[in-house]
Design a protein around this motif. Structure first.
Motif, PDB file in Angstrom:
ATOM      1  N   SER A 118      20.703  17.479  43.285  1.00 46.00           N
ATOM      2  CA  SER A 118      19.518  16.764  43.760  1.00 46.00           C
ATOM      3  C   SER A 118      18.746  17.589  44.778  1.00 46.00           C
ATOM      4  O   SER A 118      17.519  17.619  44.774  1.00 46.00           O
ATOM      5  CB  SER A 118      19.918  15.425  44.373  1.00 46.00           C
ATOM      6  N   TRP A 125      20.051   7.502  31.300  1.00 46.01           N
ATOM      7  CA  TRP A 125      20.734   7.164  32.551  1.00 46.01           C
ATOM      8  C   TRP A 125      19.753   6.877  33.681  1.00 46.01           C
ATOM      9  O   TRP A 125      20.141   6.308  34.710  1.00 46.01           O
ATOM     10  CB  TRP A 125      21.681   8.290  32.959  1.00 46.01           C
ATOM     11  N   ALA A 126      18.492   7.281  33.525  1.00 45.97           N
ATOM     12  CA  ALA A 126      17.505   7.013  34.568  1.00 45.97           C
ATOM     13  C   ALA A 126      17.275   5.512  34.755  1.00 45.97           C
ATOM     14  O   ALA A 126      16.747   5.086  35.782  1.00 45.97           O
ATOM     15  CB  ALA A 126      16.189   7.710  34.236  1.00 45.97           C
ATOM     16  N   GLN A 127      17.691   4.703  33.771  1.00 45.61           N
ATOM     17  CA  GLN A 127      17.540   3.254  33.886  1.00 45.61           C
ATOM     18  C   GLN A 127      18.569   2.631  34.834  1.00 45.61           C
ATOM     19  O   GLN A 127      18.404   1.492  35.274  1.00 45.61           O
ATOM     20  CB  GLN A 127      17.699   2.609  32.503  1.00 45.61           C
ATOM     21  N   ASP A 178      20.273   1.918  38.143  1.00 47.86           N
ATOM     22  CA  ASP A 178      19.923   2.005  39.558  1.00 47.86           C
ATOM     23  C   ASP A 178      20.876   1.243  40.472  1.00 47.86           C
ATOM     24  O   ASP A 178      20.616   1.115  41.671  1.00 47.86           O
ATOM     25  CB  ASP A 178      18.492   1.513  39.783  1.00 47.86           C
ATOM     26  N   ASP A 179      21.971   0.738  39.942  1.00 47.64           N
ATOM     27  CA  ASP A 179      22.973   0.107  40.797  1.00 47.64           C
ATOM     28  C   ASP A 179      24.349   0.264  40.166  1.00 47.64           C
ATOM     29  O   ASP A 179      24.482   0.512  38.966  1.00 47.64           O
ATOM     30  CB  ASP A 179      22.665  -1.368  41.056  1.00 47.64           C
ATOM     31  N   GLU A 233      28.356   0.499  46.162  1.00 54.63           N
ATOM     32  CA  GLU A 233      27.588   1.730  46.353  1.00 54.63           C
ATOM     33  C   GLU A 233      28.044   2.430  47.625  1.00 54.63           C
ATOM     34  O   GLU A 233      28.228   1.812  48.671  1.00 54.63           O
ATOM     35  CB  GLU A 233      26.095   1.423  46.423  1.00 54.63           C
ATOM     36  N   ARG A 275      19.045  11.810  44.928  1.00 53.20           N
ATOM     37  CA  ARG A 275      18.723  10.767  43.960  1.00 53.20           C
ATOM     38  C   ARG A 275      19.961  10.270  43.232  1.00 53.20           C
ATOM     39  O   ARG A 275      19.858   9.554  42.237  1.00 53.20           O
ATOM     40  CB  ARG A 275      17.727  11.300  42.919  1.00 53.20           C
ATOM     41  N   THR A 276      21.118  10.653  43.689  1.00 50.42           N
ATOM     42  CA  THR A 276      22.336  10.276  42.979  1.00 50.42           C
ATOM     43  C   THR A 276      22.696   8.821  43.258  1.00 50.42           C
ATOM     44  O   THR A 276      22.329   8.246  44.285  1.00 50.42           O
ATOM     45  CB  THR A 276      23.519  11.165  43.396  1.00 50.42           C
ATOM     46  N   LEU A 277      23.455   8.280  42.322  1.00 49.24           N
ATOM     47  CA  LEU A 277      24.061   6.957  42.500  1.00 49.24           C
ATOM     48  C   LEU A 277      25.557   7.185  42.659  1.00 49.24           C
ATOM     49  O   LEU A 277      26.201   7.714  41.756  1.00 49.24           O
ATOM     50  CB  LEU A 277      23.763   6.076  41.289  1.00 49.24           C
ATOM     51  N   SER A 284      23.914  11.648  38.507  1.00 49.07           N
ATOM     52  CA  SER A 284      22.597  12.208  38.789  1.00 49.07           C
ATOM     53  C   SER A 284      21.837  12.318  37.473  1.00 49.07           C
ATOM     54  O   SER A 284      22.083  13.220  36.666  1.00 49.07           O
ATOM     55  CB  SER A 284      22.709  13.576  39.467  1.00 49.07           C
TER      56      SER A 284
END
Length: 416
Positions: free
Chosen positions: A140, A263-265, A267-268, A292, A307-309, A334
């Motif tokens: 990132s 994977w961009a969809q 967000d949690d 998280e 921007r990683t989860l 990522s």
């Protein structure tokens, strides 16, 4: 010049030759069906226009107007024209252009950037090192355009200098204001700056033009207590002034375009929850989560770039728990960072071996042995980087269990 039209055998011979030429042209190169039919029709129409009724007769397309009349001479049975079988040309397999790795925004190398900084004022016997690419967070930072530099000490293993440069004036100014509000002091370097120092080191941020610079020093073992806080602050201010002077006049490189990925969809962490509880998959039924995971003390640039989860499963602390049981699992995703899976550093302390993860394009099992050990699975999935690691390396089949955990998480990928 003979202007008389050909007749008799001469006419028939000419028409047959023309017919063969037309047929050869229509079968020489396979094209779309509509073009083949059109080409053949135009060729035959041309023959009909040139030869009139005789041309059509020679091609065998129209009945003779003289069928009722007896032939003057015996006619031979015409030889049927062989059917030409067309073979389809195989469609080429589409090739996907490889993703070009991001480059730092600042068009300068670390040695040139820091050439005016006296590193020996911050750590003893400084030696320039390199920034490792080991985790999705590192990817990132690269994608944000961060130039990362570091120097270590040949005398003290925990003494170091870290330098980060990014193109982000507005985000940098916001970070400076937040630090000042929290008690940091301003310096005279750049357009805006903030700094905090102790006897063990300093942390400073400066914004100059489009450039945002973070400079962090840590000298916990070598000269603690021997250099005053005021002296450290003065040395840090001088370093910041030198750094921004080297960046002055440089134009940032174009920003990196992130590839599309399903994977961009995500967000949690709830979206990464496997169908079967992860604790059952890795043989640690007491695991709870996911929740998280946030970096507790991120720098301003890390906070802006990351921007990683990061999702975390952990077992509650229970006295007498087995040391072989996995105590926690972290999955870091990522989206769009698949380029970095092959770019993970090959350090001397790093062991890498390919593994198979169902549903993924590629995967490897990585262990790093330095001040302790840490093992994880890196997964390339739909152009993204998924890393799954465990906090307990005493498990006998850690590799197999991490692979199983990675497969379960990959199975949660949203439909494209």
């Amino acid at each position: 010049m003979n202007s008389e039209p050909p007749t008799g055998d001469e006419l028939n011979s000419m028409l047959v030759t023309m017919k063969q030429n037309v047929l050869e042209r229509t079968t020489a190169s396979p094209r779309r069906k509509r073009n083949r039919t059109l080409g053949l029709g135009l060729g035959l129409a041309a023959l009909l226009a040139i030869g009139g009724g005789s041309g059509a007769l020679a091609l065998g397309m129209l009945p003779s107007p003289f069928q009722a009349a007896a032939p003057a001479t015996p006619t031979s049975t015409p030889t049927p024209t062989p059917t030409v079988t067309r073979t389809a040309t195989p469609r080429p397999t589409p090739t996907v252009a490889p993703v070009v790795a991001p480059v730092p925004s600042a068009p300068i190398d670390c040695a040139t950037l820091a050439s005016g900084v006296r590193m020996e004022l911050f750590i003893p016997s400084p030696l320039q090192g390199r920034v490792d690419l080991l985790m999705p967070t590192d990817a990132s930072l690269s994608e944000y355009g961060v130039l990362g530099c570091e120097w270590g000490s040949t005398e003290q293993p925990y003494s170091r200098v870290d330098l980060s440069v990014a193109s982000g004036r507005e985000a940098g100014l916001t970070a400076v204001d937040g630090l000042v509000a929290g008690g940091a002091q301003r310096t005279g370097a750049g357009d805006a700056s903030a700094m905090t120092c102790t006897e063990q080191g300093c942390q400073a941020t400066v914004v100059s033009g489009t450039w945002w610079v973070e400079f962090r020093t840590s000298d916990v073992d070598a000269t603690s207590g021997t250099v005053s806080v005021e002296t450290r602050a003065a040395n840090t201010t001088a370093a910041l002034t030198s750094l921004v002077s080297r960046l002055d006049g440089l134009s940032p490189a174009p920003s990196w375009t992130r590839p599309d990925s399903s994977w961009a969809q995500v967000d949690d962490c709830a979206a990464l929850t496997p169908a079967v509880p992860l604790g059952e998959i890795v043989g640690a039924p007491r695991l709870e989560g996911p929740r998280e995971l946030q970096n507790e003390y991120p720098s301003g640039i890390v906070l802006a770039a990351d921007r990683t989860l990061q999702c975390y499963w952990a077992s509650p602390s229970v006295e007498g728990a087995s040391i072989s049981e996995i105590g926690d699992v972290t999955a870091t995703l990522s989206a769009g960072s698949g380029w970095a899976v092959d770019a993970v550093d090959s350090m001397s302390q790093l062991e890498r071996s390919p593994v198979t993860v169902a549903g993924a394009e590629k995967a490897e099992y990585v262990c790093i042995h330095d001040e302790g050990s840490s093992c994880f699975v890196n997964v390339l999935t739909d152009g993204s980087w998924l890393q799954v690691r465990a906090g307990n390396t005493y498990e006998a089949d850690l590799q197999g269990k991490l692979v199983a955990a990675a497969e379960a998480i990959v199975a949660t990928r949203p439909a494209s």
